[in-house]
Design an enzyme around this catalytic site. Sequence first.
Site, mmCIF file in Angstrom:
data_model
loop_
_atom_site.group_PDB
_atom_site.id
_atom_site.type_symbol
_atom_site.label_atom_id
_atom_site.label_comp_id
_atom_site.label_asym_id
_atom_site.label_seq_id
_atom_site.Cartn_x
_atom_site.Cartn_y
_atom_site.Cartn_z
ATOM 1 N N TYR A 55 0.328 -1.127 -0.269
ATOM 2 C CA TYR A 55 0.202 0.312 -0.012
ATOM 3 C C TYR A 55 0.307 1.420 0.070
ATOM 4 C CZ TYR A 55 -4.789 -0.029 -0.362
ATOM 5 O OH TYR A 55 -6.140 -0.051 -0.276
ATOM 6 N N ASP A 201 -5.315 12.984 -25.641
ATOM 7 C CA ASP A 201 -5.084 11.477 -25.187
ATOM 8 C C ASP A 201 -4.572 11.184 -26.435
ATOM 9 O OD1 ASP A 201 -5.769 9.136 -24.649
ATOM 10 O OD2 ASP A 201 -7.692 9.546 -24.215
ATOM 11 N N LYS A 230 -0.961 0.415 -25.413
ATOM 12 C CA LYS A 230 -1.140 0.668 -26.836
ATOM 13 C C LYS A 230 0.293 0.194 -27.080
ATOM 14 C CE LYS A 230 -5.787 1.610 -25.930
ATOM 15 N NZ LYS A 230 -6.908 2.936 -25.550
HETATM 16 C C1 LIG Z 1 -7.923 3.199 -25.156
HETATM 17 C C2 LIG Z 1 -8.142 4.146 -25.248
HETATM 18 C C3 LIG Z 1 -8.213 4.765 -23.857
HETATM 19 C C4 LIG Z 1 -8.252 4.217 -22.753
HETATM 20 O O1 LIG Z 1 -8.540 3.028 -22.387
HETATM 21 P P1 LIG Z 1 -8.553 2.003 -20.916
HETATM 22 O O2 LIG Z 1 -9.601 1.082 -21.727
HETATM 23 O O3 LIG Z 1 -9.270 2.691 -19.918
HETATM 24 O O4 LIG Z 1 -7.119 2.219 -20.558
HETATM 25 C C5 LIG Z 1 -8.708 6.152 -23.639
HETATM 26 N N1 LIG Z 1 -8.615 7.473 -24.833
HETATM 27 C C6 LIG Z 1 -8.318 6.430 -26.244
HETATM 28 C C7 LIG Z 1 -8.311 7.716 -26.900
HETATM 29 C C8 LIG Z 1 -8.312 5.323 -26.516
HETATM 30 O O5 LIG Z 1 -8.351 4.581 -27.220
#
Ligand SMILES: *Cc1c(COP(=O)(O)O)cnc(C)c1O
Length: 417
Positions: A55, A201, A230
């Site tokens: 933790y 993002d 990713k």
């Molecule tokens: C994959 C994705 C996320 C977030 O993915 P999580 O499954 O929450 O980890 C956020 N924004 C975009 C544009 C994405 O393609």
Amino acid sequence: MLGYWKYLENSDPEIYGLIQREEHRQQSMLEMIASENHASPAVLVAAGSCLTNKYAEGLPGRRYYGGCEHVDDVETLAINRCKKLFGCDHANVQPHSGTQANMAVYFSQLKPGDTVLAMDLAHGGHLSHGFRLNFSGNLYNFVSYGVKRDTETIDYDQIATLAKEHKPKLIVCGASAYPRTIDFEKIAEIAKENGAKVLADIAHIAGLVCTGFHMDPIPCCEFVTSTTHKTLRGPRAGTVMCKAEYAKSINSAVFPGMQGGPLCHVIAAKAVAFAEALRPDFKTYAKQIITNCQVLADELTSKGFRLCSGGTDNHLVLVDLRQYNAELTGAMAETLLHDAGIVVNKNLIPYDTRSAQETSGVRIGTPALTTRGLKEEHIKQIANWIDKVLSSGGDEKIISNVRNETAELCRQFPIPG
Ligand SMILES: *Cc1c(COP(=O)(O)O)cnc(C)c1O
């Protein structure tokens, strides 16, 4: 670590067996889901380590628990590597996922009911960009922009018009199914003119951004969020970056704002992934992702598939199946390809007339295949197989022949580790 597996096998043969089966599935199929990748053994070991037991609410040096001396060092390394990799002022590496990273920015900058401009989910955006069934759409007043009907590229004029009209506090850019470069500078300019801040993002394209193969949002956007699993090829998690002046408000939005204890084991795995992405061979990897995707785009086009926006600049293509076969839905294509050992996902195309369950498109990406070491000639072969399978009318013999060939290619290129 091998010892750990023996433990699991003895104590929980059911879960052990299922993990074995999943490992076999991943080894024996061509993974072309654009948001997936194969993390390195080093990332997997860190994520499976004893750090899961700790933790550590708070930040390094300022925890609410004792015994944090080592996880403090782990998190500090992760933060410093993230800052070095992206060249940002500040990073918080605690978000559990990409959605949580976006939540941190929203919580730090917005009050319920505030107006935000973001890309339409149906045009390639993400759930956390204001989908009505997501917390984002529930809490805030999201207005969406999209792509132009003719070019299927982001309509920057529409963003400017909507920004002027709605005066959003925040403009969100970044997408889950957009094959083209996103002009962060242009969006930042529009934001500036209208008194808005920008959240870029880069969940999908982080691995391309940090290697210089996509326009960098760090210099022009106040906030940048990403997943780490990713194109970045780390553990399933998120990270949030910002200009120095927002560091405090981002940190407190993450904890205690929206999360409790951080996942120290996952933060360790993020640190490992950031270090991997800082190595020169990761740049070679990112370049090959794009080369492979370009070959995929050319080959599919030559076989009569129409690609949304006419092609790709990044790691994915969005295929509009209607021209190839008006009867073939994305859902049908996904199933046929799966039976042949090629894993993709059905996806809405812009202005799709079918439902999100059916769709007229499939999204196909090259990050995971590139991790396996596949190059141009293999991608050409795969495009051939995709054509063969999708023109087979479901013929079992054709599909099982392709299945044998995809399995053989997988044997030749095992997942590293
Ligand atoms: C994959 C994705 C996320 C977030 O993915 P999580 O499954 O929450 O980890 C956020 N924004 C975009 C544009 C994405 O393609």
